[in-house]
Scaffold this motif. Sequence first.
Motif, PDB file in Angstrom:
ATOM      1  N   UNK A  53       0.818  -1.219   0.000  1.00  0.00           N
ATOM      2  CA  UNK A  53       0.000   0.000   0.000  1.00  0.00           C
ATOM      3  C   UNK A  53       0.850   1.266   0.000  1.00  0.00           C
ATOM      4  N   UNK A  54       2.025   1.219   0.623  1.00  0.00           N
ATOM      5  CA  UNK A  54       2.888   2.400   0.590  1.00  0.00           C
ATOM      6  C   UNK A  54       3.253   2.748  -0.853  1.00  0.00           C
ATOM      7  N   UNK A  55       3.637   1.729  -1.617  1.00  0.00           N
ATOM      8  CA  UNK A  55       4.012   1.973  -3.013  1.00  0.00           C
ATOM      9  C   UNK A  55       2.788   2.378  -3.839  1.00  0.00           C
ATOM     10  N   UNK A  57       0.169   4.104  -2.771  1.00  0.00           N
ATOM     11  CA  UNK A  57      -0.167   5.505  -2.472  1.00  0.00           C
ATOM     12  C   UNK A  57       0.882   6.471  -3.015  1.00  0.00           C
ATOM     13  N   UNK A  58       2.136   6.049  -3.062  1.00  0.00           N
ATOM     14  CA  UNK A  58       3.173   6.898  -3.663  1.00  0.00           C
ATOM     15  C   UNK A  58       2.808   7.179  -5.121  1.00  0.00           C
ATOM     16  N   UNK A  59       2.412   6.142  -5.833  1.00  0.00           N
ATOM     17  CA  UNK A  59       1.991   6.299  -7.233  1.00  0.00           C
ATOM     18  C   UNK A  59       0.706   7.121  -7.332  1.00  0.00           C
ATOM     19  N   UNK A  60      -0.273   6.832  -6.489  1.00  0.00           N
ATOM     20  CA  UNK A  60      -1.547   7.572  -6.517  1.00  0.00           C
ATOM     21  C   UNK A  60      -1.287   9.077  -6.363  1.00  0.00           C
ATOM     22  N   UNK A  61      -0.388   9.442  -5.464  1.00  0.00           N
ATOM     23  CA  UNK A  61      -0.099  10.863  -5.278  1.00  0.00           C
ATOM     24  C   UNK A  61       0.638  11.459  -6.481  1.00  0.00           C
ATOM     25  N   UNK A  62       1.438  10.652  -7.157  1.00  0.00           N
ATOM     26  CA  UNK A  62       2.081  11.148  -8.383  1.00  0.00           C
ATOM     27  C   UNK A  62       1.027  11.362  -9.474  1.00  0.00           C
ATOM     28  N   UNK A  80      -4.984  -2.252  -1.661  1.00  0.00           N
ATOM     29  CA  UNK A  80      -3.684  -2.579  -1.070  1.00  0.00           C
ATOM     30  C   UNK A  80      -2.546  -2.564  -2.078  1.00  0.00           C
ATOM     31  N   UNK A  82      -3.001  -2.186  -5.734  1.00  0.00           N
ATOM     32  CA  UNK A  82      -3.425  -1.852  -7.099  1.00  0.00           C
ATOM     33  C   UNK A  82      -3.947  -0.421  -7.188  1.00  0.00           C
ATOM     34  N   UNK A 111       7.663   3.439 -12.350  1.00  0.00           N
ATOM     35  CA  UNK A 111       7.008   2.402 -11.548  1.00  0.00           C
ATOM     36  C   UNK A 111       8.024   1.621 -10.710  1.00  0.00           C
ATOM     37  N   UNK A 112       9.262   1.671 -11.071  1.00  0.00           N
ATOM     38  CA  UNK A 112      10.283   0.956 -10.308  1.00  0.00           C
ATOM     39  C   UNK A 112      11.660   1.441 -10.733  1.00  0.00           C
TER      40      UNK A 112
END
Lengths: 112, 112, 112, 112
Positions: A53-55, A57-62, A80, A82, A111-112
């Motif tokens: 989920x941390x990763x 939300x990091x993407x969601x905020x971007x 969680x 996706x 993404x990575x």
Amino acid sequence: MTALATRRCKPCEGGTPPLTPEQAAQLLTQVSSAWTLINSAHAIRREFSFRDFYRTMSFVNAVAHVANIEDHHPDLEVGYNYCHVTYTTHAVRGLSENDFVCAAKIDLIPLS
Amino acid sequence: MTALATRRCKPCEGGTPPLTPEQAAQLLTQVSSAWTLINSAHAIRREFSFRDFYRTMSFVNAVAHVANIEDHHPDLEVGYNYCHVTYTTHAVRGLSENDFVCAAKIDLIPLS
Amino acid sequence: MTALATRRCKPCEGGTPPLTPEQAAQLLTQVSSAWTLINSAHAIRREFSFRDFYRTMSFVNAVAHVANIEDHHPDLEVGYNYCHVTYTTHAVRGLSENDFVCAAKIDLIPLS
Amino acid sequence: MTALATRRCKPCEGGTPPLTPEQAAQLLTQVSSAWTLINSAHAIRREFSFRDFYRTMSFVNAVAHVANIEDHHPDLEVGYNYCHVTYTTHAVRGLSENDFVCAAKIDLIPLS
């Protein structure tokens, strides 16, 4: 970086018709092949998956930063591991070039 | 603050049965009446609306912090002026007390 | 929850004097002892530490939600495993009750 | 996009010397002129300003995504309408190429 990603979203004018399925299909070739037309070519959607989920939300905020800057906002489904991103242009009741411009910008988020 | 909001999520143990509809209905009385049972009492859901996307994302990140701390994660639908929060416990294939504990904590996030 | 955390920030009025050091010291007893007076009692500050940057940013976004809702904004120093929160009220050139109200609300954000 | 922005951060190896002031000055020409060398060329810093806290946090979260992906983390000072970004490489006690790679990536985050 494709040409599409360097464009900016334009203000939607009332009365503008949505993209035809043919126009949408053509623009679809200019974004990641992970984007698909849905709702009879009234929207585009891409699914992203993450390790936790941390990763996510990091993407969601971007993604949110792109939305804030372009003033064009996706619908997101987030859980969680996706994030599913859907773009449509409510003002034209279908797809506009703005949706593909934003999709191309989302494709540039690492993404990575 | 209700007693529920002060509890912590417990690790899910395999083999634990989900809450019965009766148990779920009882716990539902201890959270905001905006939460509803969905999917035949296999999940709970609350809809939030906001003035714009900045305010929506501010709330989404506050929800995410609750999820990170409790290590129990909702499914979210997020758009320009809305966030719909759904809790279910995949490990028990239905609702657990954890879902209501988190719902009660979400209820404490200020909206204005 | 202390009484302070249940109050809301009030709009700052021009010409209002800042809290005296004595008033500040009294309010300081109503927030976590981790808050300290700095800059000759013109600001309060608390240091938080975290395991990694994901956890730090989760907390920072929870702090940001408090700031957005109260429309009173801290100064933050943020790095890999830390967030230092400072409150002062620029409009009064010193501390106001708003700073302590927000500090008390920050104290309620769960850390683990 | 400069070549620097397309590189990835490399794991820091113990014993690697920091960049010399001359090397740092050369790499500085490959990022936005808004970046400055500070602390006797042991760090680089850029100041960003915004219209309000919502826009500030939108940018801060975009910066955080770069940090998460590159696993190289800046020190940030964040307030109502500003974000100051500082990069240094603690493992080498000074600047490394990683700091400039990240600075170049931060330069690509749209501001308006």
